[in-house]
Design an enzyme around this catalytic site. Sequence first.
Site, PDB file in Angstrom:
ATOM      1  NE  ARG A  27      52.087  35.258  36.578  1.00  0.00           N
ATOM      2  CZ  ARG A  27      52.764  35.894  37.550  1.00  0.00           C
ATOM      3  NH1 ARG A  27      52.478  35.634  38.802  1.00  0.00           N
ATOM      4  NH2 ARG A  27      53.675  36.796  37.290  1.00  0.00           N
ATOM      5  CD1 TRP A  74      48.038  40.297  30.245  1.00  0.00           C
ATOM      6  CD2 TRP A  74      49.566  41.821  30.761  1.00  0.00           C
ATOM      7  NE1 TRP A  74      47.368  41.427  30.606  1.00  0.00           N
ATOM      8  CE2 TRP A  74      48.274  42.390  30.933  1.00  0.00           C
ATOM      9  CE3 TRP A  74      50.662  42.597  31.044  1.00  0.00           C
ATOM     10  CZ2 TRP A  74      48.078  43.694  31.356  1.00  0.00           C
ATOM     11  CZ3 TRP A  74      50.479  43.901  31.473  1.00  0.00           C
ATOM     12  CH2 TRP A  74      49.189  44.448  31.617  1.00  0.00           C
ATOM     13  CE  LYS A 486      36.908  42.817  43.173  1.00  0.00           C
ATOM     14  NZ  LYS A 486      37.794  43.857  43.504  1.00  0.00           N
ATOM     15  CE  LYS A 604      44.891  37.934  42.772  1.00  0.00           C
ATOM     16  NZ  LYS A 604      43.637  38.591  43.240  1.00  0.00           N
TER      17      LYS A 604
HETATM   18  C1  AGP Z   1      41.403  44.225  42.286  1.00  0.00           C
HETATM   19  O1  AGP Z   1      40.288  43.377  42.112  1.00  0.00           O
HETATM   20  C2  AGP Z   1      42.414  44.090  41.193  1.00  0.00           C
HETATM   21  N1  AGP Z   1      42.812  42.763  40.951  1.00  0.00           N
HETATM   22  C3  AGP Z   1      43.570  45.056  41.356  1.00  0.00           C
HETATM   23  O2  AGP Z   1      43.042  46.354  41.509  1.00  0.00           O
HETATM   24  C4  AGP Z   1      44.521  44.789  42.543  1.00  0.00           C
HETATM   25  O3  AGP Z   1      43.885  45.080  43.759  1.00  0.00           O
HETATM   26  C5  AGP Z   1      45.729  45.728  42.387  1.00  0.00           C
HETATM   27  O4  AGP Z   1      46.390  45.400  41.174  1.00  0.00           O
HETATM   28  C6  AGP Z   1      46.724  45.638  43.555  1.00  0.00           C
HETATM   29  O5  AGP Z   1      47.253  44.343  43.611  1.00  0.00           O
HETATM   30  P1  AGP Z   1      48.120  43.948  44.933  1.00  0.00           P
HETATM   31  O6  AGP Z   1      47.177  44.014  46.096  1.00  0.00           O
HETATM   32  O7  AGP Z   1      48.623  42.571  44.658  1.00  0.00           O
HETATM   33  O8  AGP Z   1      49.225  44.963  45.070  1.00  0.00           O
END
Ligand code: AGP
Length: 609
Positions: A27, A74, A486, A604
């Site tokens: 996370r 965080w 990415k 995350k």
């Molecule tokens: C993508 O690699 C990131 N971890 C981030 O952009 C993620 O897709 C975004 O925070 C949305 O998260 P969710 O799909 O859990 O809503």
Amino acid sequence: MCGIVGYIGKDNAKDVIIDGLKRLEYRGYDSAGIALIVDSEIFTYKKQGKIRNIEIELRKVPVYSNIGIGHTRWATHGKPDDINAHPHLDCTKKIALVHNGIVENYAELRRELQTKGHTFLSQTDTEVIVHLIEEELKTSPDFFTAFLSAVKRLQGSYAIAVITLHQPDTIFVARKDSPLVIGLGEGENFVASDVPAFLSYTNRVIFLDDFEVATVNSNSVSVFNTDGERVEKKVVTVPWSLSQAEKAGYKHFMLKEINEQPRAVADTISGNLSWFRGESYLEGIDPNSFSRIQIVACGTSYHAGLIAKFYLENFAKVPTEVDYASEYRYREPIVDENTLVISITQSGETADTLAAMRLAREKGAKLLTICNVIGSTATREADTVIYTYAGPEISVASTKAFTTQLTALFLFTLYLSRERRALASDEVDSYLKELLELPSKIEAFLNLEREKEVVKKIALEFYRAKDALYLGRHVNYPIALEGALKLKEISYIHAEGYPAGEMKHGPIALIDENIPVVVVATRGKVLDKIVSNVEEVKARKGRVIAVTNPSVKKIGELAEFLIEVPEVNEYLSPIVNVVPLQLFAYYIADFLGYDVDQPRNLAKSVTVE
Ligand code: AGP
């Protein structure tokens, strides 16, 4: 986002909590801490840095307890340091608290409490909560009443866990907007921000809803609303095994999850075939009851939404808009009962996406969510849920969630196209057949050691690059965006995705012999156009890395580096084409020696706005 773990039961709470915090490391965090009730005192240990720092120190301190709480922080308010790490104690040191979220009225509460004699040690918003409970206790008949009174005064978001000498056999929890789940064991119970924290002990889970509080003992759990009335909660059995939540021999979760994509896509198809084939219902959504679709999502999930627009407009003929959830909320969207709003979210807890859903609901829209986490907030607030069966996605960088989102969205498009007579049944069957072949196509690429070695070699060539440009067109333009995301999120290299046709309107000025230009150039209606774009890049000494099909010879002649992927239906090609871009980013980050699964500054699930 912060991680919370609490335990009460027969085992050594210290070990269970440390183990749980490690499973929440994905996370993202910058400090960690633990509080235990030991011989009628509260023992706390907290440090800036990684959990392993605490683990090493705690080994030197022989403490045993059967109740405790732990936290990975965080930082939102107050810099990451030992003082600001959680848990936080009240003045009497009889109450310990951990929190995930933001107390928006903390400044006013802090001032009020200071006038009542409370002294604060940290710069955090969180610390006001534990002092507020202490203050409410002075005028409450029992600790639960004081806890409830304090929680009701909070504005903002919170997931809270508290232990106290006033009631040493109970963990008190509360949640609003930040996820909190309760794991039910035999003679032991758990609280956590997310299921993987206690999955090795139990998969029986109670998902707390907003404005709910609970008391957790070793043999009982009671849930209440903030008026103190009992709430009956369903116990959900989460179909994840611990191995799914572990690395299983891979160096990083991200590499494991990239390689799990064939299985995840296959499971997502089979997991949704029942309503697709009419053997069950896609409850809550009448496929003919809306005239337009709005998609709201963030990050990688937003990129899935951009591709879904091509599906929904091309096949189902439904006008579709796609918005970043954080923008949707403020652009005064035109929404009514004829609007279907689709939220795409792996975690089901992204604050901006949840806020966009709530705005759409207020305006009368029907809500469908595409989600990967059973029982998450988005799934409980939508009218209808289409689950992706990707299994737990631990790495911050989203991979299998993305390809399974596209799979679910394509299946939903075929369903709509059939139910709205936009496609004939035989056309739907033909596209479904191609979808069913997709797992083997992805597998074919992932099994090609030669191709993966090519990707690794290219990564070795460019891992010191300072910038990168990703180009794509039509249904693969969002793949250019996703490839760039990415790379930047795990290697910290500045990368941007662009529609290839837009390059001549500016970005072409960036092209020289130093910048890698990744081009998604697989077979499709715009292939000739993208070949021209590759020629434009070459003419300016750009170094072209092309993702293409073996049959596309022209690209093979032009590109300096070739990554060949199996040829599939153009509209399904994003699900295959993204895989080498995931691997490219992974290898570069690994060559750089970065923390691939927990990139700096990222979390995350972004449960704060
Ligand atoms: C993508 O690699 C990131 N971890 C981030 O952009 C993620 O897709 C975004 O925070 C949305 O998260 P969710 O799909 O859990 O809503």
